[in-house]
Write an enzyme that holds these catalytic residues in place. Structure first.
Site, PDB file in Angstrom:
ATOM      1  CB  CYS A 105      99.974 -21.493   7.615  1.00 47.16           C
ATOM      2  SG  CYS A 105      99.319 -19.940   8.232  1.00 47.16           S
ATOM      3  CG  HIS A 205     103.133 -22.382  11.474  1.00 46.72           C
ATOM      4  ND1 HIS A 205     103.695 -22.496  10.220  1.00 46.72           N
ATOM      5  CD2 HIS A 205     102.207 -21.394  11.383  1.00 46.72           C
ATOM      6  CE1 HIS A 205     103.139 -21.596   9.406  1.00 46.72           C
ATOM      7  NE2 HIS A 205     102.234 -20.924  10.083  1.00 46.72           N
TER       8      HIS A 205
HETATM    9  N1  GLN Z   1      99.821 -14.823   4.974  1.00 50.08           N
HETATM   10  C1  GLN Z   1      98.907 -15.821   5.461  1.00 50.08           C
HETATM   11  C2  GLN Z   1      98.067 -15.344   6.659  1.00 50.08           C
HETATM   12  O1  GLN Z   1      98.506 -14.458   7.372  1.00 50.08           O
HETATM   13  C3  GLN Z   1      99.637 -17.085   5.864  1.00 50.08           C
HETATM   14  C4  GLN Z   1     100.633 -16.855   6.987  1.00 50.08           C
HETATM   15  C5  GLN Z   1     101.425 -18.116   7.332  1.00 50.08           C
HETATM   16  O2  GLN Z   1     101.727 -18.935   6.463  1.00 50.08           O
HETATM   17  N2  GLN Z   1     101.759 -18.234   8.626  1.00 50.08           N
HETATM   18  O3  GLN Z   1      97.014 -15.899   6.904  1.00 50.08           O
END
Ligand code: GLN
Length: 252
Positions: A105, A205
């Site tokens: 992510c 995740h």
């Molecule tokens: N801030 C980034 C987004 O919202 C990554 C979020 C995350 O790592 N879950 O896309």
């Protein structure tokens, strides 16, 4: 930064995992990926060294067998993006030489060219991946199921996604998988993540690896085949993991 953790015995094969910014980029249990890599190596009598690298910590090429960078809020990404630039050359050299990387992510986004947040602020990435990300208005949240040919043809990989970033790959880039359920890189292309040499970027995740033992083993195998030419990963009794995976799949 905390000290490296060594689980080693002289004469045994060793897996070194460089955990990037564990104190800043670790949401939705992404640390579980490190636990899965460590445990599935230890169960095979492979010694494991985990080296945390965070703000200002030194790093050299050729240390990591696997780089791991988890996900994080925009605020953490801001802090990490600046520091990560000083590691760009080291990580790029290693990845070009086949070192394994798993980025999740926000970590995936920072391995691309840039991440443009909701306010239009552009965070520079380290361009390991030919990809860029632009935060959309709608957050993409939920269980996600993809099909990948990276491990065995048509392997199903399960995870959980929560991101506003919409990622677009360069025209010659290969996605990690095809979205069967969920969003993936963006709501339109039904592609998920990216794979470049032995480096994977993904929005999954979960944490990802405890749910997908085949992917954990693929990463360990790729990492150690570079170091030990005759390396073969011995099988494990994965009955429990397979049962869990089947149950999780039935809930999609
Ligand atoms: N801030 C980034 C987004 O919202 C990554 C979020 C995350 O790592 N879950 O896309």
């Amino acid at each position: 930064m905390n000290n490296p953790e060594f689980f080693d015995t002289p004469g045994k094969k060793q897996l070194t995992i460089v955990h990037l910014y564990p104190d800043l980029m670790n949401i939705y249990g992404d640390r579980g990926n490190i636990i899965a890599l460590k445990q599935r190596a230890l169960w095979r009598n492979i010694d494991v060294k985990i080296i945390p690298i965070s703000l200002g910590d030194n790093l050299e090429t050729g240390i990591a067998d696997i780089y791991f960078l988890g996900g994080g809020q925009d605020s953490s990404q801001n802090v990490v993006a600046n520091d990560l630039q000083r590691l760009k050359k080291i990580i790029k050299t290693d990845v070009e030489n086949g070192t394994v990387a798993l980025t999740i992510c926000g970590g995936y986004q920072l391995f691309g060219h840039y991440y443009k947040d909701q306010k239009g602020k552009k965070l520079k990435g380290i361009s390991i991946f030919d990809a860029h990300t632009i935060a959309g208005k709608k957050r993409m949240i939920g269980n996600i199921k993809i099909k990948t040919n990276i491990i065995d043809p048509g392997s199903i990989i399960l995870g959980f996604e929560n991101h506003s970033g919409q990622t677009f790959l360069g025209k010659n880039e290969k996605p990690f998988g095809r979205v069967l359920k969920g969003y993936g890189n963006n709501p339109r292309q039904h592609q998920e993540g990216i794979i470049y040499k032995n480096a994977i970027g993904t929005y999954l995740h979960g944490s990802l690896l405890p749910k997908n033992p085949g992917l954990t083993d693929w990463l360990i195998t790729k990492a150690l085949q570079r170091k030990y030419s005759d390396f073969e990963l011995s099988p494990l009794d994965d009955k429990l993991e397979e049962k869990t995976f089947k149950e999780a799949t039935s809930r999609f």
